[in-house]
Design a protein around this motif. Structure first.
Motif, PDB file in Angstrom:
ATOM      1  N   PHE A   1       0.810  -1.217   0.000  1.00 26.37           N
ATOM      2  CA  PHE A   1       0.000   0.000   0.000  1.00 26.37           C
ATOM      3  C   PHE A   1       0.851   1.279   0.000  1.00 26.37           C
ATOM      4  O   PHE A   1       0.372   2.331   0.392  1.00 26.37           O
ATOM      5  CB  PHE A   1      -0.926   0.013   1.227  1.00 26.37           C
ATOM      6  CG  PHE A   1      -2.111  -0.902   1.101  1.00 26.37           C
ATOM      7  CD1 PHE A   1      -3.178  -0.565   0.297  1.00 26.37           C
ATOM      8  CD2 PHE A   1      -2.145  -2.112   1.775  1.00 26.37           C
ATOM      9  CE1 PHE A   1      -4.271  -1.407   0.170  1.00 26.37           C
ATOM     10  CE2 PHE A   1      -3.236  -2.961   1.665  1.00 26.37           C
ATOM     11  CZ  PHE A   1      -4.301  -2.606   0.852  1.00 26.37           C
ATOM     12  N   LYS A   2       2.081   1.177  -0.454  1.00 24.56           N
ATOM     13  CA  LYS A   2       3.003   2.318  -0.370  1.00 24.56           C
ATOM     14  C   LYS A   2       2.453   3.556  -1.073  1.00 24.56           C
ATOM     15  O   LYS A   2       2.553   4.673  -0.576  1.00 24.56           O
ATOM     16  CB  LYS A   2       4.358   1.926  -0.966  1.00 24.56           C
ATOM     17  CG  LYS A   2       5.450   2.945  -0.695  1.00 24.56           C
ATOM     18  CD  LYS A   2       6.813   2.425  -1.114  1.00 24.56           C
ATOM     19  CE  LYS A   2       7.906   3.417  -0.748  1.00 24.56           C
ATOM     20  NZ  LYS A   2       9.244   2.928  -1.118  1.00 24.56           N
ATOM     21  N   GLU A   3       1.863   3.379  -2.246  1.00 23.48           N
ATOM     22  CA  GLU A   3       1.351   4.534  -2.996  1.00 23.48           C
ATOM     23  C   GLU A   3       0.113   5.136  -2.334  1.00 23.48           C
ATOM     24  O   GLU A   3      -0.269   6.261  -2.650  1.00 23.48           O
ATOM     25  CB  GLU A   3       1.024   4.130  -4.427  1.00 23.48           C
ATOM     26  CG  GLU A   3      -0.098   3.098  -4.533  1.00 23.48           C
ATOM     27  CD  GLU A   3      -0.413   2.747  -5.976  1.00 23.48           C
ATOM     28  OE1 GLU A   3      -1.366   3.320  -6.515  1.00 23.48           O
ATOM     29  OE2 GLU A   3       0.315   1.904  -6.542  1.00 23.48           O
ATOM     30  N   TYR A   4      -0.498   4.431  -1.407  1.00 18.85           N
ATOM     31  CA  TYR A   4      -1.665   4.951  -0.705  1.00 18.85           C
ATOM     32  C   TYR A   4      -1.258   5.817   0.487  1.00 18.85           C
ATOM     33  O   TYR A   4      -2.076   6.580   1.004  1.00 18.85           O
ATOM     34  CB  TYR A   4      -2.529   3.806  -0.172  1.00 18.85           C
ATOM     35  CG  TYR A   4      -3.267   2.993  -1.216  1.00 18.85           C
ATOM     36  CD1 TYR A   4      -2.614   2.532  -2.359  1.00 18.85           C
ATOM     37  CD2 TYR A   4      -4.599   2.673  -1.064  1.00 18.85           C
ATOM     38  CE1 TYR A   4      -3.276   1.783  -3.305  1.00 18.85           C
ATOM     39  CE2 TYR A   4      -5.280   1.917  -2.010  1.00 18.85           C
ATOM     40  CZ  TYR A   4      -4.605   1.480  -3.131  1.00 18.85           C
ATOM     41  OH  TYR A   4      -5.261   0.750  -4.063  1.00 18.85           O
ATOM     42  N   LEU A   5      -0.012   5.683   0.930  1.00 16.61           N
ATOM     43  CA  LEU A   5       0.423   6.312   2.169  1.00 16.61           C
ATOM     44  C   LEU A   5       1.033   7.681   1.907  1.00 16.61           C
ATOM     45  O   LEU A   5       1.525   7.947   0.807  1.00 16.61           O
ATOM     46  CB  LEU A   5       1.441   5.402   2.875  1.00 16.61           C
ATOM     47  CG  LEU A   5       0.937   3.990   3.203  1.00 16.61           C
ATOM     48  CD1 LEU A   5       2.086   3.125   3.720  1.00 16.61           C
ATOM     49  CD2 LEU A   5      -0.197   4.044   4.212  1.00 16.61           C
TER      50      LEU A   5
END
Length: 803
Positions: A369-373
């Protein structure tokens, strides 16, 4: 004693490997998700907490009621308010004014060095640094921003503008900031430390607020009147210790009544706590939705509760297997308290092992979920914060998951337990009730999550299939210097237009579709009466319509005449003129001047599809263009075209060249938040169904094992494999059906709330509800059937030989 408890607990964990695996997988998944969510929420709420007396700091907001019930709240304040607020409201201890600048060119005249454009430049007054205190490396905090043409820079700017210099060495040095309004030469009067904590105040260059007045640019900056509102103008106050924000709001209400005209009577000022800044209008568009954060918290709690329900469910189901152990321990003198402690120790050991696995699992989830953070979010499962959360969570989970099974096991009667009997049940059985209904709750949550994901997926597919009213393929755009030289812009447009693969070039201050909007009032004559229309205004050149492939319904394109305008079909609808040709040549009043309608274009979605298309006016104001759009031939290699166009821009604007981007990427960005919600819900649904299936797997293993003799007797009496599987699976069919019934309405309610955001939305896909229910039922039957088949194929002679 504790050592013995741990030894016994470890032996029990090793003895029943299936039970242990189910517990550890379920709990570790729940703990990992909660750990990551806790860190995300903690990060969001950590912004600007470090300021001294932060609870007494407020930003003033302006609220306008355009029509009854239609409120517009902005963080902007008009200029005169900042002049009088501390005089009019006695409880204000300090006031600080901030005026943010956009795309400001930074130049060091002494070195003849162009730094480039920055969004970290602002006008501020000495009061700003009294409220938001900084550590000063050089300069006088009380006088640094008093005089016009003075500035304070941060340590980051010191290293960038004057590499190798000390803070004291740059005092008196001159910096040129080229703003849209003018060129501002100012001398450095102070150097401050950058914040190391999380903050929304990322500015590095502060020009004295008095420079605005000195340069007689109050009109340009929109600070000249009570009726003008500019979003760049921000006002902060710090109130006295014995005051509250309600007292401040009361004072602001009286101030608004005193200074605002009757026509502005629907405008008022309110206070916004500093703690809300990160969740409203901040300065780098990283605003975090509290609704989304709360949703994450609820999801984390639900997932963890599902894991706890698994533990409780399976432990109570397996209680009969430990009846003799309890009987022997009680016979040998153990009291109920010791048994409770033994079983809680065992639960704690499960939680501890699961927590260790969860630390590693949370890292994997975080990578996924890196791009969500948030960009500045840093996660560590072994930080002090994480360890503190995990310790508290372990204690809570031990009590939440372990207390009921421990009480349930410890109350067995020795004489019955040693005979292989459990507590006699008459009528209602709490254990049986829990085993059935906890499983129902697990599947209900899983089904609800999956339904919502499917609805979101259907809506996003619907959005992407909608005609937008313009061409989005092979259209690129780039940002140009705002209020830059007009001749340079036109030279660039001509050079790009001459490229063989370019079909058209347009200059504007609007993309054909974006999240920005300029609205105004237009006045048209309808039946001899002047009618006011609220319109969407786009400032474009004559090529805008053809470059973006917008159909013309009547008339012609602009000939670069200031008072010639185009309107869209919805403009005609609003003024009651059904035929496009009827309005050609008609004069409307817009911007205080008469304008002639020379053309009508088809409706196109200039905003995202969550909004209806407004009546629209296309105007010609070339001084304010800062966007260039190019239509590329569809036969051309787009990567080469992009590279070639960027090289041309760099030749014309060598110090501030901006790369080209595709229009369709902008359109995709409209629904980025919705895709993130879809991804989070999808993951939550997958986690919920995994935990539910794990619980079902363990529970069905136990219950089917308990019915082995019954199945064998039925086989002897002639029952077939299909009949036996149907017999065992029947109760699970009812379990899933009840779960679906409980999940359907919450899923419908929440999905419907989300769909209401869209002007163009699907009908509620009820067939998807049924499909999800059937899918979960088949998955549950597959798990149960797997165990049932094994028992059904067992030779009855092996099972019944001891009877």
């Amino acid at each position: 004693m504790l050592k013995n408890y741990l030894i016994i607990a470890l032996r029990n964990i090793k003895r029943n490997k299936l039970r242990s695996l189910v517990h550890i997988l379920g709990l570790s998944l729940g703990i990992a998700i909660c750990l990551l969510i806790f860190n995300v929420v903690w990060h969001a709420y950590s912004f600007d907490k470090f300021h001294t007396d932060s609870e007494r700091i407020f930003r003033i907001n302006t609220v306008t009621e355009w029509e009854p019930g239609n409120l517009f709240q902005s963080s902007a304040t008009n200029g005169p308010l900042g002049e009088v607020i501390d005089e009019e409201i006695s409880l204000i201890e300090n006031k600080g004014r901030l005026y943010t600048l956009y795309e400001t060119m930074v130049v060091i005249p002494e070195q003849n060095k162009v730094i480039g454009r920055s969004n970290k430049v602002a006008f501020s007054d000495p009061g700003f640094f009294e409220i938001f205190q900084r550590e000063w490396l050089s300069g006088n905090p009380e006088r640094a921003l008093l005089e016009p043409y003075s500035a304070v820079i941060s340590e980051a700017s010191l290293k960038k503008y004057f590499p190798g210099s000390n803070a004291d060495d740059v005092l008196g040095k001159e910096i040129l900031w080229v703003d849209a309004a003018d060129s501002i030469y100012a001398q450095v009067q102070g150097v401050i430390m950058d914040y190391s904590e999380n903050t929304d105040f990322f500015f590095t260059d502060f020009i004295s607020f008095s420079t605005i007045t000195k340069k007689e640019k109050e009109d340009w900056y929109g600070l000249h009147s009570w009726s003008n509102l500019n979003t760049a103008s921000q006002l902060f106050v710090k109130i006295s210790k014995n005051s509250s924000n309600s007292d401040l709001d009361e004072g602001l209400s009286l101030l608004a009544k005193k200074y605002l005209n009757e026509e502005d009577s629907q405008t008022k000022f309110i206070s916004e706590p500093l703690s809300e800044l990160h969740f409203s209008e901040n300065y780098d568009d990283t605003t975090v939705s509290k609704t989304l954060l709360n949703g994450l918290i609820y999801i984390g709690i639900i997932i963890l509760l599902l894991a706890c329900l698994n533990f409780i469910n399976l432990e109570t189901a397996l209680a009969i297997n430990r009846a003799k152990e309890v009987g022997i321990r009680k016979t040998l003198g153990s009291d109920r308290g010791q048994l409770l402690l033994q079983f809680l120790t065992e639960t704690f050991l499960f939680v501890l092992i699961s927590t260790v696995f969860a630390v590693f699992l949370s890292d994997l989830i975080q990578i996924y979920f890196k791009e969500y953070l948030p960009a500045n979010f840093k996660f560590s499962g072994i930080s002090v914060l994480s360890i503190g959360f995990l310790a508290m969570n372990a204690l809570l989970l031990t009590l939440l998951s372990g207390l009921y099974p421990a009480f349930f096991l410890s109350k067995y009667q020795p004489q019955r337990a040693l005979k292989g009997e459990v507590i006699a049940q008459r009528g209602f059985s709490l254990g049986v009730f829990l085993r059935k209904n906890l499983s129902v709750l697990q599947f209900s949550a899983s089904i609800a999550f999956i339904i919502m994901v499917m609805v979101l997926n259907s809506q996003l597919k619907h959005i992407h299939s909608q005609p937008l009213g313009f061409e989005k393929e092979a259209v690129l755009y780039t940002n140009l210097p705002f209020m830059g030289e007009r001749s340079k812009r036109e030279l660039l447009a001509e050079r790009i237009r001459n490229e063989r693969f370019v079909e058209g070039v347009s200059l504007s201050n609007n993309l054909v579709s974006s999240n920005s909007i300029w609205t105004s009032d237009a006045y048209v004559m309808v039946d001899s009466l002047e009618q006011q229309l609220n319109v969407h205004v786009m400032n474009v050149d004559s090529a805008f319509v053809s470059v973006n492939g917008i159909p013309m319904l009547a008339g012609r394109k602009s000939h670069h005449v200031a008072n010639e305008i185009l309107v869209n079909r919805n403009f005609l609808k609003a003024m009651g003129s059904p035929e496009p040709s009827e309005v050609l040549g008609q004069t409307i009043r817009f911007g205080g001047e008469p304008n002639i309608i020379i053309g009508v274009v088809e409706n196109f979605n200039a905003r995202n599809l969550k909004e209806e298309i407004m009546p629209m006016v296309l105007v010609y104001r070339p001084d304010y263009y800062y966007l260039l759009t190019a239509k590329i031939s569809k036969q051309q290699n787009l990567a080469y075209a992009k590279q070639r166009l960027e090289a041309i821009v760099e030749e014309v604007f060598p110090y501030e060249a901006s790369g080209f981007n595709f229009i369709d990427e902008v359109l995709e960005g409209f629904y980025e938040d919705d895709r993130k919600i879809q991804g989070v819900l999808g993951f939550a649904g997958a986690a919920a169904i995994i935990i539910s299936i794990l619980g079902l797997f363990g529970l069905s293993s136990f219950t089917i094992a308990q019915r082995t003799k019954e199945v064998s007797i039925r086989k002897v009496l002639g029952a077939g494999i299909v009949e036996i599987i149907a017999l065992v699976s029947k109760q699970y069919v009812w379990l899933v059906l009840i779960s679906f019934a409980l999940a359907a309405y919450p899923a419908y309610y929440l999905s419907n709330i989300w769909l209401q955001q869209y002007a163009y939305r699907i009908e509620m896909p009820y067939l998807l509800f049924m499909a999800v229910g059937i899918g979960v039922l088949l998955l549950a039957l597959l798990v149960v059937g797997f165990h049932s088949l094994g028992v059904a194929n067992t030779n009855p002679a092996k099972v019944l030989k001891s009877e």
